[in-house]
Motif scaffolding. Sequence first.
Motif, short mmCIF file in Angstrom:
data_model
loop_
_atom_site.label_atom_id
_atom_site.label_comp_id
_atom_site.label_asym_id
_atom_site.label_seq_id
_atom_site.Cartn_x
_atom_site.Cartn_y
_atom_site.Cartn_z
N ASN A 121 0.83 -1.22 0.00
CA ASN A 121 0.00 0.00 0.00
C ASN A 121 0.86 1.26 0.00
OD1 ASN A 121 -2.81 -0.50 -0.11
ND2 ASN A 121 -2.78 -1.30 2.00
N ALA A 122 1.90 1.26 0.83
CA ALA A 122 2.76 2.44 0.93
C ALA A 122 3.54 2.67 -0.36
CB ALA A 122 3.70 2.29 2.12
N LEU A 123 4.03 1.58 -0.98
CA LEU A 123 4.74 1.72 -2.26
C LEU A 123 3.81 2.33 -3.31
CD1 LEU A 123 6.73 -1.66 -2.44
CD2 LEU A 123 7.72 0.64 -2.29
N ALA A 124 2.57 1.84 -3.35
CA ALA A 124 1.60 2.39 -4.31
C ALA A 124 1.29 3.85 -3.97
CB ALA A 124 0.34 1.55 -4.31
N LYS A 125 1.12 4.14 -2.70
CA LYS A 125 0.77 5.49 -2.25
C LYS A 125 1.83 6.51 -2.67
CE LYS A 125 0.10 8.06 2.09
NZ LYS A 125 -0.01 7.93 3.58
N TYR A 126 3.09 6.11 -2.56
CA TYR A 126 4.18 7.04 -2.86
C TYR A 126 4.75 6.87 -4.27
CZ TYR A 126 3.90 8.13 2.08
OH TYR A 126 3.43 8.53 3.33
N GLY A 127 3.99 6.18 -5.12
CA GLY A 127 4.37 6.06 -6.53
C GLY A 127 5.59 5.19 -6.78
N LYS A 128 5.82 4.22 -5.91
CA LYS A 128 7.01 3.38 -6.03
C LYS A 128 6.71 1.92 -6.34
CE LYS A 128 9.64 6.37 -2.88
NZ LYS A 128 10.51 6.90 -3.95
N LEU A 129 5.47 1.59 -6.65
CA LEU A 129 5.11 0.21 -6.95
C LEU A 129 5.20 -0.02 -8.45
CD1 LEU A 129 4.15 -2.53 -5.86
CD2 LEU A 129 1.79 -1.76 -6.25
N TYR A 130 6.25 -0.71 -8.88
CA TYR A 130 6.48 -1.06 -10.28
C TYR A 130 6.53 -2.58 -10.40
CZ TYR A 130 7.87 3.80 -11.27
OH TYR A 130 7.90 5.17 -11.44
N TYR A 131 6.11 -3.06 -11.56
CA TYR A 131 6.20 -4.49 -11.81
C TYR A 131 7.66 -4.95 -11.84
CZ TYR A 131 1.25 -4.79 -13.16
OH TYR A 131 -0.12 -4.77 -13.16
N ILE A 132 7.84 -6.23 -11.47
CA ILE A 132 9.15 -6.86 -11.63
C ILE A 132 9.60 -6.70 -13.09
CG2 ILE A 132 10.32 -9.12 -11.63
CD1 ILE A 132 8.52 -9.96 -9.34
N GLU A 133 10.87 -6.52 -13.28
CA GLU A 133 11.54 -6.34 -14.57
C GLU A 133 11.50 -4.89 -15.06
OE1 GLU A 133 9.99 -9.26 -17.32
OE2 GLU A 133 10.60 -10.95 -16.06
N ASP A 134 10.68 -4.05 -14.41
CA ASP A 134 10.72 -2.63 -14.76
C ASP A 134 11.99 -2.02 -14.16
OD1 ASP A 134 8.62 -0.30 -15.70
OD2 ASP A 134 10.03 0.40 -14.15
N PRO A 135 12.64 -1.11 -14.87
CA PRO A 135 13.88 -0.50 -14.35
C PRO A 135 13.70 0.21 -13.01
CG PRO A 135 13.61 -0.03 -16.68
CD PRO A 135 12.35 -0.68 -16.23
N ASN A 136 12.50 0.65 -12.70
CA ASN A 136 12.25 1.38 -11.44
C ASN A 136 11.70 0.48 -10.32
OD1 ASN A 136 12.92 4.07 -12.38
ND2 ASN A 136 11.09 3.90 -13.67
N HIS A 137 11.64 -0.81 -10.58
CA HIS A 137 11.08 -1.74 -9.59
C HIS A 137 11.89 -1.74 -8.30
CE1 HIS A 137 9.24 -5.34 -7.91
NE2 HIS A 137 10.44 -5.89 -7.80
N VAL A 138 11.19 -1.70 -7.16
CA VAL A 138 11.81 -1.85 -5.84
C VAL A 138 11.75 -3.33 -5.46
CG1 VAL A 138 11.64 -1.28 -3.39
CG2 VAL A 138 11.20 0.48 -5.12
N PHE A 139 12.91 -3.89 -5.15
CA PHE A 139 12.98 -5.31 -4.76
C PHE A 139 12.19 -5.52 -3.47
CE2 PHE A 139 14.99 -8.73 -2.33
CZ PHE A 139 15.06 -9.76 -3.27
N VAL A 140 11.30 -6.52 -3.49
CA VAL A 140 10.49 -6.85 -2.30
C VAL A 140 10.61 -8.34 -2.03
CG1 VAL A 140 8.20 -6.86 -1.24
CG2 VAL A 140 8.86 -4.97 -2.74
N ALA A 141 11.01 -8.66 -0.81
CA ALA A 141 11.08 -10.07 -0.38
C ALA A 141 10.47 -10.19 1.00
CB ALA A 141 12.53 -10.55 -0.37
N SER A 142 9.90 -11.33 1.30
CA SER A 142 9.23 -11.52 2.59
C SER A 142 9.40 -12.94 3.10
CB SER A 142 7.74 -11.19 2.47
OG SER A 142 7.10 -12.13 1.63
N ILE A 143 9.12 -13.09 4.37
CA ILE A 143 9.11 -14.41 5.02
C ILE A 143 7.68 -14.75 5.43
CG2 ILE A 143 9.84 -15.70 7.07
CD1 ILE A 143 12.46 -14.19 6.98
N ASP A 144 7.26 -15.92 5.17
CA ASP A 144 6.00 -16.58 5.54
C ASP A 144 5.48 -17.39 4.36
OD1 ASP A 144 5.81 -15.85 8.16
OD2 ASP A 144 4.29 -14.30 7.87
N GLY A 145 5.11 -16.69 3.27
CA GLY A 145 4.55 -17.39 2.13
C GLY A 145 3.07 -17.64 2.24
N LYS A 146 2.32 -16.66 2.75
CA LYS A 146 0.87 -16.80 2.85
C LYS A 146 0.23 -16.74 1.46
CE LYS A 146 0.62 -14.61 7.41
NZ LYS A 146 1.80 -13.74 7.46
N PRO A 147 -1.01 -17.21 1.33
CA PRO A 147 -1.67 -17.23 0.02
C PRO A 147 -1.67 -15.89 -0.69
CG PRO A 147 -2.94 -18.52 1.58
CD PRO A 147 -1.85 -17.85 2.37
#
Length: 466
Positions: free
Chosen positions: A296-322
């Motif tokens: 939500n915050a990435l989208a709010k601040y205009g930083k949510l880009y699809y993977i492979e886009d040059p402006n993409h912010v790397f996002v990784a997490s632990i859990d693996g929920k649905p």
Amino acid sequence: MYVKYYTVKKENPQSPPEQGHHDLSSNVVDGNVVDGKKEEMELMKKSRKRKLFLILIPISIVLCILVVLALVLLVGKKGLQKQSATEFKHEKTVWLLMPYVGEYWWNTIVEYMEIAVERDGWQFNYDSADGSDETQSEQIITYAQQADILFVFPTSSTGVTDAIRRAEEEFHTPVVSFKGYITGKSRFSLIFDDKGAGETMAKEAVQWLQDKYGTTEGKTVITVNGDLKQSGWRLRQEGFDWIKANHPEINYISVTGGLTPEGWAKVIDSALAKAGDNVDAILSGSDGPYLLGTINALAKYGKLYYIEDPNHVFVASIDGKPSTLSWLRMGYVDTVYSQVPDAISFSAWDVAKKYILKDASYQYSPYKIPAIPVPLQIAQPKGSFWGGKDVVATIEAFDYSETPIGKTPFPVVDKDNVNTWDLYGNSIVKVLGEDIDPLPTFKAKGTQPAWSKNLIDEYGAWKKNQ
């Protein structure tokens, strides 16, 4: 006063005897002598004997019955004692004590433990301490007197150690420190390799920055995590901190949001609005509702880009929920380090059942609770996935705990294996449904990857058949 008996000689049956013929002083009647007093004494003796005999018969019968009953009770008591030594005192009862159950992932632990316990004919119960060491300590003492075994997901690594000791020593109830470890003694602990996952994720993020930019100089990495009193989140943070220790050139920012997803959303929003406004990578200690605030915050601040886009912010997490596996399919999230609550629950129960609950003798004198053999290797349980059948977990001794600890592997999930159906985040849908329903989607910038639609369609078809 004595009653005197008379014999009357009847000469004429039509004529009654004359009263004048009675001589009471000599007890003579018409010449026949009768000693009334003597006869009366004899009759009274016979009467007393008859009455005594009649009294003794029922008393004897009652005494016989009492003797028989005493023998029956004595034999029955011995038989009951012999039988009870082979039976669990609380009728095969398990209590799982959780630190928190206010979010989906925590409830998967409860659900999987219930499945494991009840399919073997045991009774399952659980309670939550809402993050309080004091509350969980009280629960441990209370339920140790009602359970044949306790599984304790500890509120902290030190805060409930004494209560666990008392449960085992005073109430002879074995305790498994489950999913989180304690510094003190319990039967064994089976946990996710939190530190290993956190450190591996940190190294992956650094490599991603290096590959994308050719340098890590001046790049910003934000880690988002929970209450560090919880051993899992603390160990993940120690893993994340590998960046701080090995890459001082990186602008490394760490924020913690406590137990609730709302707390996480608040701290990441603040970070992206201020010190982390030039973020390049985000590492999240949990996902699902906990990661929702980040996206939500990435989208709010205009930083949510699809993977492979040059402006993409790397996002990784632990859990693996649905939800997070779905966001990976959609191209928002790069990598997920899957916890394996199903495998942890099934494995912990199997070890306890095999080595501790093989019989109830530990509940009787001399009250010796069995220990598990160490080191002990555990294979991937059927129907779950922690990396493959050839990947094992080993329960072994560590110098920071009196309890032998097993660390489960952490499958790394990306677009190439996200539709492995035995992954916890997929298989749990059949049990609990989606963790966020309806699933939020976002208008990311750039072009959605070509592989995304295929993965989404494949998952939809699989889910429809469940």
